[in-house]
Write a protein that holds these residues in place. Structure first.
Motif, PDB file in Angstrom:
ATOM      1  N   HIS B  33       0.279 -12.479   4.246  1.00 21.99           N
ATOM      2  CA  HIS B  33      -0.333 -11.264   3.720  1.00 21.99           C
ATOM      3  C   HIS B  33       0.726 -10.186   3.526  1.00 21.99           C
ATOM      4  O   HIS B  33       1.596  -9.997   4.374  1.00 21.99           O
ATOM      5  CB  HIS B  33      -1.488 -10.767   4.581  1.00 21.99           C
ATOM      6  CG  HIS B  33      -1.206 -10.623   6.037  1.00 21.99           C
ATOM      7  ND1 HIS B  33      -1.145 -11.695   6.906  1.00 21.99           N
ATOM      8  CD2 HIS B  33      -1.010  -9.518   6.788  1.00 21.99           C
ATOM      9  CE1 HIS B  33      -0.906 -11.246   8.108  1.00 21.99           C
ATOM     10  NE2 HIS B  33      -0.810  -9.937   8.074  1.00 21.99           N
ATOM     11  N   VAL B  37       2.441   0.305   1.904  1.00 21.50           N
ATOM     12  CA  VAL B  37       2.379   1.453   2.802  1.00 21.50           C
ATOM     13  C   VAL B  37       3.024   2.619   2.068  1.00 21.50           C
ATOM     14  O   VAL B  37       4.004   2.420   1.342  1.00 21.50           O
ATOM     15  CB  VAL B  37       3.151   1.150   4.112  1.00 21.50           C
ATOM     16  CG1 VAL B  37       3.281   2.402   4.977  1.00 21.50           C
ATOM     17  CG2 VAL B  37       2.474   0.032   4.890  1.00 21.50           C
ATOM     18  N   GLN B  39       4.305   6.956   2.194  1.00 25.02           N
ATOM     19  CA  GLN B  39       4.722   8.061   3.052  1.00 25.02           C
ATOM     20  C   GLN B  39       4.957   9.290   2.193  1.00 25.02           C
ATOM     21  O   GLN B  39       5.920   9.338   1.424  1.00 25.02           O
ATOM     22  CB  GLN B  39       5.984   7.683   3.838  1.00 25.02           C
ATOM     23  CG  GLN B  39       6.392   8.698   4.876  1.00 25.02           C
ATOM     24  CD  GLN B  39       7.475   8.160   5.794  1.00 25.02           C
ATOM     25  OE1 GLN B  39       8.348   7.408   5.382  1.00 25.02           O
ATOM     26  NE2 GLN B  39       7.415   8.541   7.061  1.00 25.02           N
ATOM     27  N   LEU B  45       3.278   7.621   8.047  1.00 24.71           N
ATOM     28  CA  LEU B  45       2.964   6.439   7.258  1.00 24.71           C
ATOM     29  C   LEU B  45       1.463   6.338   7.020  1.00 24.71           C
ATOM     30  O   LEU B  45       0.658   6.700   7.880  1.00 24.71           O
ATOM     31  CB  LEU B  45       3.446   5.176   7.990  1.00 24.71           C
ATOM     32  CG  LEU B  45       4.936   5.110   8.303  1.00 24.71           C
ATOM     33  CD1 LEU B  45       5.237   3.854   9.127  1.00 24.71           C
ATOM     34  CD2 LEU B  45       5.769   5.148   7.045  1.00 24.71           C
ATOM     35  N   TRP B  47      -1.328   3.419   5.513  1.00 22.28           N
ATOM     36  CA  TRP B  47      -1.629   2.081   4.995  1.00 22.28           C
ATOM     37  C   TRP B  47      -2.406   2.229   3.697  1.00 22.28           C
ATOM     38  O   TRP B  47      -3.352   3.023   3.612  1.00 22.28           O
ATOM     39  CB  TRP B  47      -2.444   1.306   6.019  1.00 22.28           C
ATOM     40  CG  TRP B  47      -2.800  -0.071   5.593  1.00 22.28           C
ATOM     41  CD1 TRP B  47      -2.046  -1.190   5.763  1.00 22.28           C
ATOM     42  CD2 TRP B  47      -3.997  -0.477   4.928  1.00 22.28           C
ATOM     43  NE1 TRP B  47      -2.715  -2.271   5.246  1.00 22.28           N
ATOM     44  CE2 TRP B  47      -3.911  -1.859   4.711  1.00 22.28           C
ATOM     45  CE3 TRP B  47      -5.136   0.193   4.485  1.00 22.28           C
ATOM     46  CZ2 TRP B  47      -4.907  -2.599   4.091  1.00 22.28           C
ATOM     47  CZ3 TRP B  47      -6.139  -0.525   3.862  1.00 22.28           C
ATOM     48  CH2 TRP B  47      -6.020  -1.915   3.670  1.00 22.28           C
ATOM     49  N   TYR B  94       6.162   1.737  -0.041  1.00 20.28           N
ATOM     50  CA  TYR B  94       6.880   0.585   0.489  1.00 20.28           C
ATOM     51  C   TYR B  94       6.005  -0.659   0.370  1.00 20.28           C
ATOM     52  O   TYR B  94       4.807  -0.608   0.693  1.00 20.28           O
ATOM     53  CB  TYR B  94       7.214   0.761   1.965  1.00 20.28           C
ATOM     54  CG  TYR B  94       8.126   1.901   2.319  1.00 20.28           C
ATOM     55  CD1 TYR B  94       7.623   3.097   2.818  1.00 20.28           C
ATOM     56  CD2 TYR B  94       9.514   1.772   2.205  1.00 20.28           C
ATOM     57  CE1 TYR B  94       8.461   4.139   3.180  1.00 20.28           C
ATOM     58  CE2 TYR B  94      10.363   2.817   2.571  1.00 20.28           C
ATOM     59  CZ  TYR B  94       9.827   3.982   3.049  1.00 20.28           C
ATOM     60  OH  TYR B  94      10.665   5.015   3.405  1.00 20.28           O
ATOM     61  N   LEU B  98       4.324  -6.979   7.192  1.00 24.15           N
ATOM     62  CA  LEU B  98       4.454  -6.196   8.419  1.00 24.15           C
ATOM     63  C   LEU B  98       4.850  -7.062   9.605  1.00 24.15           C
ATOM     64  O   LEU B  98       5.760  -6.700  10.364  1.00 24.15           O
ATOM     65  CB  LEU B  98       3.145  -5.459   8.711  1.00 24.15           C
ATOM     66  CG  LEU B  98       2.696  -4.430   7.672  1.00 24.15           C
ATOM     67  CD1 LEU B  98       1.419  -3.744   8.124  1.00 24.15           C
ATOM     68  CD2 LEU B  98       3.778  -3.409   7.391  1.00 24.15           C
ATOM     69  N   HIS B  99       4.189  -8.194   9.789  1.00 23.75           N
ATOM     70  CA  HIS B  99       4.480  -9.000  10.975  1.00 23.75           C
ATOM     71  C   HIS B  99       5.802  -9.747  10.834  1.00 23.75           C
ATOM     72  O   HIS B  99       6.368 -10.194  11.829  1.00 23.75           O
ATOM     73  CB  HIS B  99       3.340  -9.982  11.270  1.00 23.75           C
ATOM     74  CG  HIS B  99       3.144 -11.018  10.218  1.00 23.75           C
ATOM     75  ND1 HIS B  99       2.496 -10.772   9.039  1.00 23.75           N
ATOM     76  CD2 HIS B  99       3.527 -12.318  10.161  1.00 23.75           C
ATOM     77  CE1 HIS B  99       2.458 -11.859   8.311  1.00 23.75           C
ATOM     78  NE2 HIS B  99       3.088 -12.819   8.962  1.00 23.75           N
ATOM     79  N   CYS B 100       6.297  -9.872   9.576  1.00 20.09           N
ATOM     80  CA  CYS B 100       7.584 -10.535   9.337  1.00 20.09           C
ATOM     81  C   CYS B 100       8.745  -9.574   9.520  1.00 20.09           C
ATOM     82  O   CYS B 100       9.897 -10.017   9.636  1.00 20.09           O
ATOM     83  CB  CYS B 100       7.670 -11.064   7.901  1.00 20.09           C
ATOM     84  SG  CYS B 100       6.260 -11.953   7.283  1.00 20.09           S
ATOM     85  N   ASP B 101       8.440  -8.256   9.481  1.00 19.16           N
ATOM     86  CA  ASP B 101       9.483  -7.220   9.419  1.00 19.16           C
ATOM     87  C   ASP B 101      10.306  -7.341   8.140  1.00 19.16           C
ATOM     88  O   ASP B 101      11.535  -7.192   8.164  1.00 19.16           O
ATOM     89  CB  ASP B 101      10.397  -7.256  10.640  1.00 19.16           C
ATOM     90  CG  ASP B 101      11.308  -6.028  10.721  1.00 19.16           C
ATOM     91  OD1 ASP B 101      12.438  -6.161  11.226  1.00 19.16           O
ATOM     92  OD2 ASP B 101      10.894  -4.948  10.244  1.00 19.16           O
ATOM     93  N   TRP B 103      10.696  -5.392   4.708  1.00 19.50           N
ATOM     94  CA  TRP B 103      10.341  -4.126   4.073  1.00 19.50           C
ATOM     95  C   TRP B 103      11.235  -3.908   2.860  1.00 19.50           C
ATOM     96  O   TRP B 103      12.424  -4.221   2.892  1.00 19.50           O
ATOM     97  CB  TRP B 103      10.566  -2.961   5.042  1.00 19.50           C
ATOM     98  CG  TRP B 103       9.579  -2.867   6.159  1.00 19.50           C
ATOM     99  CD1 TRP B 103       9.571  -3.603   7.320  1.00 19.50           C
ATOM    100  CD2 TRP B 103       8.479  -1.969   6.256  1.00 19.50           C
ATOM    101  NE1 TRP B 103       8.520  -3.210   8.114  1.00 19.50           N
ATOM    102  CE2 TRP B 103       7.838  -2.221   7.496  1.00 19.50           C
ATOM    103  CE3 TRP B 103       7.957  -0.984   5.412  1.00 19.50           C
ATOM    104  CZ2 TRP B 103       6.700  -1.502   7.907  1.00 19.50           C
ATOM    105  CZ3 TRP B 103       6.840  -0.262   5.827  1.00 19.50           C
ATOM    106  CH2 TRP B 103       6.223  -0.526   7.058  1.00 19.50           C
ATOM    107  N   GLY B 104      10.660  -3.336   1.830  1.00 19.09           N
ATOM    108  CA  GLY B 104      11.465  -2.880   0.714  1.00 19.09           C
ATOM    109  C   GLY B 104      12.091  -1.539   1.030  1.00 19.09           C
ATOM    110  O   GLY B 104      11.831  -0.945   2.082  1.00 19.09           O
ATOM    111  N   GLN B 105      12.898  -1.062   0.087  1.00 16.72           N
ATOM    112  CA  GLN B 105      13.588   0.207   0.290  1.00 16.72           C
ATOM    113  C   GLN B 105      12.718   1.397  -0.075  1.00 16.72           C
ATOM    114  O   GLN B 105      13.054   2.541   0.244  1.00 16.72           O
ATOM    115  CB  GLN B 105      14.888   0.229  -0.544  1.00 16.72           C
ATOM    116  CG  GLN B 105      14.718   0.596  -2.011  1.00 16.72           C
ATOM    117  CD  GLN B 105      14.111  -0.520  -2.872  1.00 16.72           C
ATOM    118  OE1 GLN B 105      13.813  -1.616  -2.388  1.00 16.72           O
ATOM    119  NE2 GLN B 105      13.937  -0.226  -4.162  1.00 16.72           N
TER     120      GLN B 105
END
Lengths: 110, 113
Positions: B33, B37, B39, B45, B47, B94, B98-101, B103-105
């Motif tokens: 999944h 997110v 900001q 942050l 969701w 972004y 999430l659980h994989c860590d 993230w895009g820039q």
């Protein structure tokens, strides 16, 4: 929509221990909320520190740990380092698969 | 090496539209999944939306009916279509597992006249 609450700011001494908490307006936080913790430093994207209450990423320093404490999710930092100064956010999942972030805790190491 | 590269942000007038892209490499977006997110400047942050491996999607109440998450498995790319934009949608967006860590820039969307 639920409201997720965090301490706005906390200060810890280098080498000290601090616990950040994450509460829910709907009641006690449980493992069923699959709590996440994220670290964000200024000008950077967030990073996932902890997921599913206490599971760590490969990069998560051992001094960080996640748990449930007193009806809240908790992130404990034992042996704080200057590089731990950052904003920390928790995220809780609710029914309907629409999770909610807390407002964040600004952690100062001083 | 895993990478998520967002694009598509920019300045848009209120009521306008944008499509954000998140190109993935090093893993398959359809295998897990994926989440958007955002900001707002100087804020925390928020969701926004998720798409599960089976294609099921959910969005925050604040964007429901205006934003649509999707993916193109052949391009290994995640999208967020932003319609009926409002000033309060101004934020860095972004994409993440999430659980994989992963993230895009981030890509900045500014809604202003």
């Amino acid at each position: 929509q639920a409201v997720v609450t965090q301490e706005p700011s906390l200060t810890v001494s280098p080498g000290g221990t601090v616990t950040l908490t994450c509460g829910s307006s709907t009641g006690a936080v449980t493992s069923g909320h699959y709590p996440y913790w994220f670290q964000q430093k200024p000008g950077q994207a967030p990073r996932t520190l902890i997921y599913d209450t206490s599971k760590k990423q490969s990069w998560t320093p051992a001094r960080f740990s996640g748990s449930l404490l007193g009806g809240k999710a908790a992130l404990t930092l034992s042996g704080a380092q200057p590089e731990d100064e950052a904003e920390y956010y928790c995220l809780l999942s609710y029914s309907g698969a629409r999770p909610v972030f807390g407002g964040g805790t600004k952690l100062t190491v001083l | 090496e895993v990478q998520l590269v967002e694009s598509g942000g920019g300045l848009v007038q209120p009521g306008g539209s944008l499509r954000l892209s998140c190109a993935a490499s090093g893993f398959t977006v359809s295998s897990t999944h994926m989440t958007w997110v955002r900001q707002a400047p100087g804020k925390g942050l928020e969701w926004v939306s998720v798409i599960f491996g089976d294609g099921t999607t959910y969005s925050a109440d604040s964007v429901k009916g205006r934003f649509t998450i999707s993916r193109d498995n052949s391009k290994n790319t995640l999208y967020l279509q932003l319609n009926s934009l409002r000033a309060e949608d101004t934020a860095v967006y972004y994409c993440a597992c999430l659980h994989c860590d992963y993230w895009g820039q981030g890509t900045l969307v500014t809604v202003s006249s």
